[in-house]
Design a protein around this motif. Structure first.
Motif, mmCIF file in Angstrom:
data_model
loop_
_atom_site.group_PDB
_atom_site.id
_atom_site.type_symbol
_atom_site.label_atom_id
_atom_site.label_comp_id
_atom_site.label_asym_id
_atom_site.label_seq_id
_atom_site.Cartn_x
_atom_site.Cartn_y
_atom_site.Cartn_z
ATOM 1 N N MET A 1 0.844 -1.167 0.000
ATOM 2 C CA MET A 1 0.000 0.000 0.000
ATOM 3 C C MET A 1 0.895 1.237 0.000
ATOM 4 S SD MET A 1 -3.211 0.604 2.369
ATOM 5 C CE MET A 1 -4.502 0.982 1.265
ATOM 6 N N THR A 2 0.531 2.227 -0.830
ATOM 7 C CA THR A 2 1.349 3.433 -0.919
ATOM 8 C C THR A 2 0.980 4.414 0.181
ATOM 9 O OG1 THR A 2 -0.224 4.477 -2.395
ATOM 10 C CG2 THR A 2 1.513 3.205 -3.425
ATOM 11 N N GLU A 3 1.951 5.225 0.545
ATOM 12 C CA GLU A 3 1.716 6.219 1.578
ATOM 13 C C GLU A 3 1.177 7.499 0.957
ATOM 14 O OE1 GLU A 3 4.818 6.964 4.323
ATOM 15 O OE2 GLU A 3 5.439 4.887 4.381
ATOM 16 N N ALA A 4 0.367 8.197 1.713
ATOM 17 C CA ALA A 4 -0.179 9.474 1.253
ATOM 18 C C ALA A 4 0.930 10.518 1.245
ATOM 19 C CB ALA A 4 -1.313 9.916 2.162
ATOM 20 N N PRO A 5 0.896 11.446 0.291
ATOM 21 C CA PRO A 5 1.925 12.489 0.278
ATOM 22 C C PRO A 5 1.784 13.400 1.486
ATOM 23 C CG PRO A 5 0.222 12.959 -1.329
ATOM 24 C CD PRO A 5 -0.061 11.592 -0.783
ATOM 25 N N SER A 6 2.876 14.030 1.848
ATOM 26 C CA SER A 6 2.832 14.916 3.005
ATOM 27 C C SER A 6 1.973 16.138 2.690
ATOM 28 C CB SER A 6 4.247 15.352 3.392
ATOM 29 O OG SER A 6 4.824 16.064 2.319
ATOM 30 N N SER A 7 1.407 16.698 3.726
ATOM 31 C CA SER A 7 0.513 17.833 3.573
ATOM 32 C C SER A 7 1.311 19.091 3.252
ATOM 33 C CB SER A 7 -0.267 18.033 4.873
ATOM 34 O OG SER A 7 -0.999 19.222 4.803
ATOM 35 N N ARG A 8 0.692 19.966 2.510
ATOM 36 C CA ARG A 8 1.339 21.226 2.186
ATOM 37 C C ARG A 8 1.361 22.152 3.396
ATOM 38 N NH1 ARG A 8 -0.039 25.622 -2.557
ATOM 39 N NH2 ARG A 8 1.325 27.214 -1.721
ATOM 40 N N TYR A 9 0.388 22.010 4.274
ATOM 41 C CA TYR A 9 0.270 22.916 5.419
ATOM 42 C C TYR A 9 0.491 22.152 6.717
ATOM 43 C CZ TYR A 9 -1.931 25.795 1.875
ATOM 44 O OH TYR A 9 -2.188 26.501 0.738
ATOM 45 N N LYS A 10 1.031 22.859 7.701
ATOM 46 C CA LYS A 10 1.143 22.286 9.032
ATOM 47 C C LYS A 10 0.725 23.351 10.037
ATOM 48 C CE LYS A 10 6.020 23.334 9.744
ATOM 49 N NZ LYS A 10 7.324 22.804 10.092
ATOM 50 N N VAL A 11 0.247 22.896 11.184
ATOM 51 C CA VAL A 11 -0.220 23.796 12.229
ATOM 52 C C VAL A 11 0.761 23.721 13.387
ATOM 53 C CG1 VAL A 11 -2.099 24.327 13.809
ATOM 54 C CG2 VAL A 11 -2.611 23.440 11.534
#
Length: 160
Positions: A1-11
């Motif tokens: 299973m492939t991993e989701a790409p990292s988010s563009r935003y972080k809090v």
């Protein structure tokens, strides 16, 4: 299973406040964009400050655009009745109501609700009463729709 790409935003928390950071630019995402060098009056009437779709549609910057007509009221503040082909032979159409036609329409709505309530109340005790609306539907609703259309036409003419 492939991993989701990292988010563009972080809090992150800064000084007991939550701040959204754009990971591509490293700056706060909630910060205001840099000021534009041209004034709004220079852009008014031109297509410079618009996206390609707006340019294709011929829109200009600074123009007030109403994509859809207002459904609650017209420009004068009067309510609009939207009809349906289900009960209006000329529907769909929009009828602007004034104070007198609004009162008449409210009376019609109240009478319809009372008749519906009485019919349902009687149907609980005597289900055979539901044969009457069934016969009306079987024999056709065209005369009823013609009568309703005439009443809506009267409302429309009274509002003008």
């Amino acid at each position: 299973m492939t991993e989701a790409p990292s988010s563009r935003y972080k809090v992150v928390e800064r000084g007991r406040r939550l701040v959204v950071i754009d990971t591509r630019t490293g700056r706060e995402a909630t910060a205001a964009p840099p000021p534009d060098r041209t004034s709004a009056s220079d852009k008014r009437g031109s297509a410079e400050g618009l996206d390609p779709v707006d340019r294709m549609l011929g829109r200009v910057a600074g123009a007030v655009i109403n994509a859809a007509p207002r459904s609650v009221d017209d420009r004068s503040g009067r309510p609009i009745l939207k009809t349906s082909p289900l009960y209006d032979l000329k529907g769909p159409r929009r009828v602007i109501l004034d104070e007198n036609t609004q009162r008449a329409f409210a009376g019609v709505v109240i009478v319809t609700l009372v008749i519906g309530f009485v019919l349902l109340s009687v149907a609980v005790e005597w289900p055979a009463i539901l044969i009457v609306p069934a016969l009306v539907l079987i024999n056709g609703t065209r005369p009823i729709r013609r009568w309703i259309t005439a009443r809506i036409d009267a409302l429309d003419q009274a509002a003008d």
